[in-house]
Design an enzyme around this catalytic site. Structure first.
Site, PDB file in Angstrom:
ATOM      1  N   GLU A  76       9.976  15.730  15.427  1.00 20.26           N
ATOM      2  CA  GLU A  76      10.236  15.661  14.040  1.00 20.26           C
ATOM      3  C   GLU A  76       9.539  16.687  13.319  1.00 20.26           C
ATOM      4  O   GLU A  76       8.529  16.770  13.141  1.00 20.26           O
ATOM      5  CB  GLU A  76      10.118  14.167  13.608  1.00 20.26           C
TER       6      GLU A  76
ATOM      7  N   CYS B 211      13.835  10.890   7.291  1.00 14.05           N
ATOM      8  CA  CYS B 211      13.846  10.525   8.810  1.00 14.05           C
ATOM      9  C   CYS B 211      15.162  10.525   9.407  1.00 14.05           C
ATOM     10  O   CYS B 211      15.446  10.704  10.687  1.00 14.05           O
ATOM     11  CB  CYS B 211      13.221   9.058   9.074  1.00 14.05           C
TER      12      CYS B 211
ATOM     13  N   LYS C  57       0.819  -1.190  -0.106  1.00  9.65           N
ATOM     14  CA  LYS C  57       0.144   0.100  -0.123  1.00  9.65           C
ATOM     15  C   LYS C  57       0.808   1.132  -0.174  1.00  9.65           C
ATOM     16  O   LYS C  57       1.405   1.699   1.043  1.00  9.65           O
ATOM     17  CB  LYS C  57      -0.930  -0.043   1.215  1.00  9.65           C
TER      18      LYS C  57
ATOM     19  N   GLU D 103       9.932   0.953  10.522  1.00 14.57           N
ATOM     20  CA  GLU D 103      10.881   1.924  10.492  1.00 14.57           C
ATOM     21  C   GLU D 103      10.071   3.055  10.604  1.00 14.57           C
ATOM     22  O   GLU D 103       9.437   3.810   9.664  1.00 14.57           O
ATOM     23  CB  GLU D 103      11.580   1.791   9.039  1.00 14.57           C
TER      24      GLU D 103
END
Length: 499
Positions: free
Chosen positions: A401, A303, A195, A269
Site C-alpha cells: 500500500e 484505503c 483517540k 478497518e
C-alpha cells in the site's frame, strides 16, 4: 499526448491559513469538560501544505485514558437505557449541528490535513448523512422473530449495548472516519472514548466543542496522544468492551494482540490495495475518467483508492494514454488556492518520504513513469500525481500500500490470470471490474476477494451499504445497519410457558 513530469508541474499557492478562530480547545475532553492531561508532553500539529505549526495538543497517558473510561462507564447505564427514539433524536441534533457548522469544519479539516476544499466539504456532508442514517437505523433494527423454537418455550432476542467502546481513528479522514465510529457506537447505546491521530486531531476536538451541550457528560470523550500509549491502554482496559480501529495493518495487529488479554471484541478497518480489472470490451475513456477521481481522491491517501490497474494487454496502450491525459491536467495545490485544486499534500514529512521511497523502488523494479513520478518544489509535502506503466508482475509497488497519488498499470492476457493476480495481495478491501458484459461482471465480482466490488465504477459509497474488508484489511463493517450489529450484543431469553 502531453506528458507532465514532476519537475514541470507547479503547486498552486493560496493565502496562509492561520485563522485561529477555527481552532477548538486543545485539551482532553472528558466527562463533558475540557481537562488537562496528567503529563506535560505536547504534540505539534503541522499544516502539511506549508510545513508551519498550527498548534500543540496534549500527549495523554494511561491515567488520562482511565479517567475517560471511568466517565464513559458511569454514563453507560443511563445512555444505554434510553429508548431508540430518544437516542435517535440526539443523533439528529448532532447531524444538524455539524451541518450548521459545515463551512467551519471543512476549513479546519483542510488546514489540518491539506485536503482540497471539495474533499473536505464532502467529508463533512458524509458525516452529517452518517448521523442521520444511524438515527433512523437505531429505530428499525431487525432480528429473528420471537416464537416457540422449543416446545412450550417462548424465545425472545434482545439487542443490548456493549458498554464502553474505545475508538482509534486515522489521519486521512479525521472527521469522517471518526463519525463512522461515533454514529453507530452511540446509536447502539454505547458510550465511548476516542483517540484521534496525533497528526490530525483538530476536527475531532472541534466536534467535541460543537456538540458538548447535546450529549450527556461522559457519553463521548476524547483523549489525544500516541497510539502506542492511548490505543494500547484502551485495548487492554478491563472496562472497555470493544476497540474499533481504522488504520494501518500494524496498528490493527497491535490492538488485536492487546485486546486478546481481556478477550474483548475488536473491529478493524485496515489497509487496501484495490485492483481495477479492465477487460477488452470496457469503456476505456469512462474508466480513465473515473480513475481521475477514484485513484487520486484525497491525494491517494485512501484505503479504497483505485491504485492498481490490471488491464488486458490488447487495450493497455490505449487505456494508459487516456489515463495519462487525465492525470496530466490535474491541479495540485494548497487548499486556500481555490476550488479547482484536486490534489493536496501528503499528511506529514514521514509519509512524504515513504511515498517517494516507493517511487524509487518502482523505478528500480523496472516500472516506467508515464506521468509525475516525484516531489514538487517549494514548501509542503507535495508529490506529483503519478502513473507507473509497464509495471512488472510482482513488483513491490503492486503488492504494498503506497497511500499516495500513484496508480500502477499492469497487463494480463487471460481472465483467470487477472483474478489470480488481483487476489494475490494480502489485502481484501475493495476492487472494481470494467466490462460491458453483464454475465462476466457478475462472475468476476464473485471471484474477487474484496469486501466491496464495483462494476464500471470505483469509490462510490452509500451510507446504507457496508464498508469493510477481508484478509489483511480487517473485519467488521462500517456504515449500514451492519455497523449497529457490530456495536451491540445479542441475548437470547427463553420463557417456559408451562411454569
Amino acid at each position: 499526448m502531453a506528458l507532465v513530469n514532476a519537475q514541470d508541474r507547479e503547486v498552486l499557492r493560496g493565502p496562509v491559513q492561520d485563522d485561529t478562530r477555527l481552532l477548538p480547545p486543545t485539551d482532553l475532553f472528558i466527562n463533558g469538560q475540557w481537562q488537562s492531561s496528567h503529563g506535560s508532553e505536547q504534540a505539534v500539529v503541522i499544516d502539511p501544505g506549508t510545513e508551519q505549526e498550527i498548534c500543540t495538543v496534549p500527549r495523554g497517558d494511561a491515567a488520562d485514558v482511565d479517567r475517560a473510561v471511568a466517565a464513559a462507564k458511569e454514563a453507560a447505564r443511563s445512555w444505554g437505557a434510553l429508548v431508540p427514539r430518544e437516542r435517535a433524536q440526539i443523533l439528529l441534533r448532532l447531524a444538524q449541528r455539524l451541518e450548521d457548522h459545515a463551512a467551519e469544519l471543512a476549513a479546519l479539516e483542510s488546514w489540518n490535513t491539506g485536503k482540497p476544499p471539495a474533499v473536505a466539504a464532502d467529508d463533512v456532508a458524509s458525516a452529517v448523512d452518517s448521523f442521520r442514517f444511524m438515527a433512523g437505523a437505531a429505530r428499525s433494527t431487525t432480528t429473528v422473530a420471537s416464537g416457540q423454537y422449543a416446545e412450550g418455550h417462548l424465545s425472545l432476542i434482545l439487542r443490548e449495548p456493549l458498554g464502553v467502546v474505545g475508538a482509534v481513528t486515522p489521519w486521512n479522514y479525521p472527521l469522517l472516519m471518526g463519525v463512522w465510529k461515533i454514529a453507530p457506537i452511540l446509536a447502539a447505546g454505547n458510550t465511548m472514548v476516542i483517540k484521534p491521530s496525533e497528526s490530525t486531531p483538530l476536527s475531532t476536538l472541534k466536534f467535541a466543542e460543537l456538540t458538548a451541550d447535546l450529549l450527556p457528560a461522559g457519553v463521548f470523550n476524547v483523549v489525544t496522544g500516541r497510539g502506542s500509549v492511548i490505543g494500547q491502554r484502551l485495548a487492554e482496559h478491563p472496562d472497555v468492551a470493544m476497540v474499533a480501529l481504522t488504520g494501518s495493518v500494524g496498528s490493527g495487529s497491535a490492538v488485536a494482540r492487546a485486546a486478546a488479554g481481556s478477550v474483548k471484541r475488536v473491529h478493524l478497518e485496515l489497509g487496501g490495495k484495490a485492483p481495477v480489472v479492465i477487460l477488452p470490451d470496457a469503456d476505456l475513456a469512462a474508466a480513465a475518467a473515473a480513475l481521475r477521481t477514484a485513484g487520486y481522491w484525497n491525494a491517494g491517501q485512501e484505503c479504497g483508492a483505485a491504485c492498481r490497474v490490471l488491464v488486458h494487454a490488447s487495450v493497455a496502450e490505449e487505456f494508459t494514454s487516456l489515463l495519462v491525459n487525465e492525470v496530466s491536467s490535474m491541479v495540485v495545490g494548497e487548499p486556500g488556492a481555490g476550488s479547482e485544486v484536486e490534489i493536496g499534500p501528503m499528511i506529514s514529512r514521514q509519509h512524504y518520504d515513504r511515498v517517494l521511497e516507493h517511487l524509487q523502488r518502482a523505478a528500480a523494479d523496472g516500472a516506467r513513469v508515464a506521468v509525475g513520478g516525484g516531489a514538487l518544489d517549494g514548501p509542503g509535502y507535495f508529490i506529483a500525481p503519478t502513473v507507473l506503466a509497464d509495471v512488472p508482475q510482482g513488483a513491490a509497488c503492486t503488492q504494498e500500500e503506497i497511500f499516495g497519488p500513484v496508480v500502477t498499470v499492469e497487463t494480463f492476457e487471460e481472465e483467470s490470470e487477472a483474478m489470480e493476480r488481483a487476489n494475490e495481495v494480502p489485502f481484501g478491501l475493495a476492487a472494481s471490474v470494467w466490462t460491458r458484459d453483464t454475465a462476466r461482471s457478475h462472475r468476476l465480482a464473485s471471484a474477487l476477494d474484496a469486501g466491496t466490488v464495483w462494476v464500471n465504477s470505483h469509490l462510490v459509497l452509500a451510507t446504507e451499504m457496508p464498508w469493510g474488508g477481508f484478509k489483511g484489511s480487517g473485519y467488521g463493517r462500517d456504515l449500514s445497519a451492519y455497523a449497529l450489529d457490530d456495536y451491540s450484543r445479542t441475548k437470547h431469553v427463553m420463557h417456559n410457558q408451562q411454569a
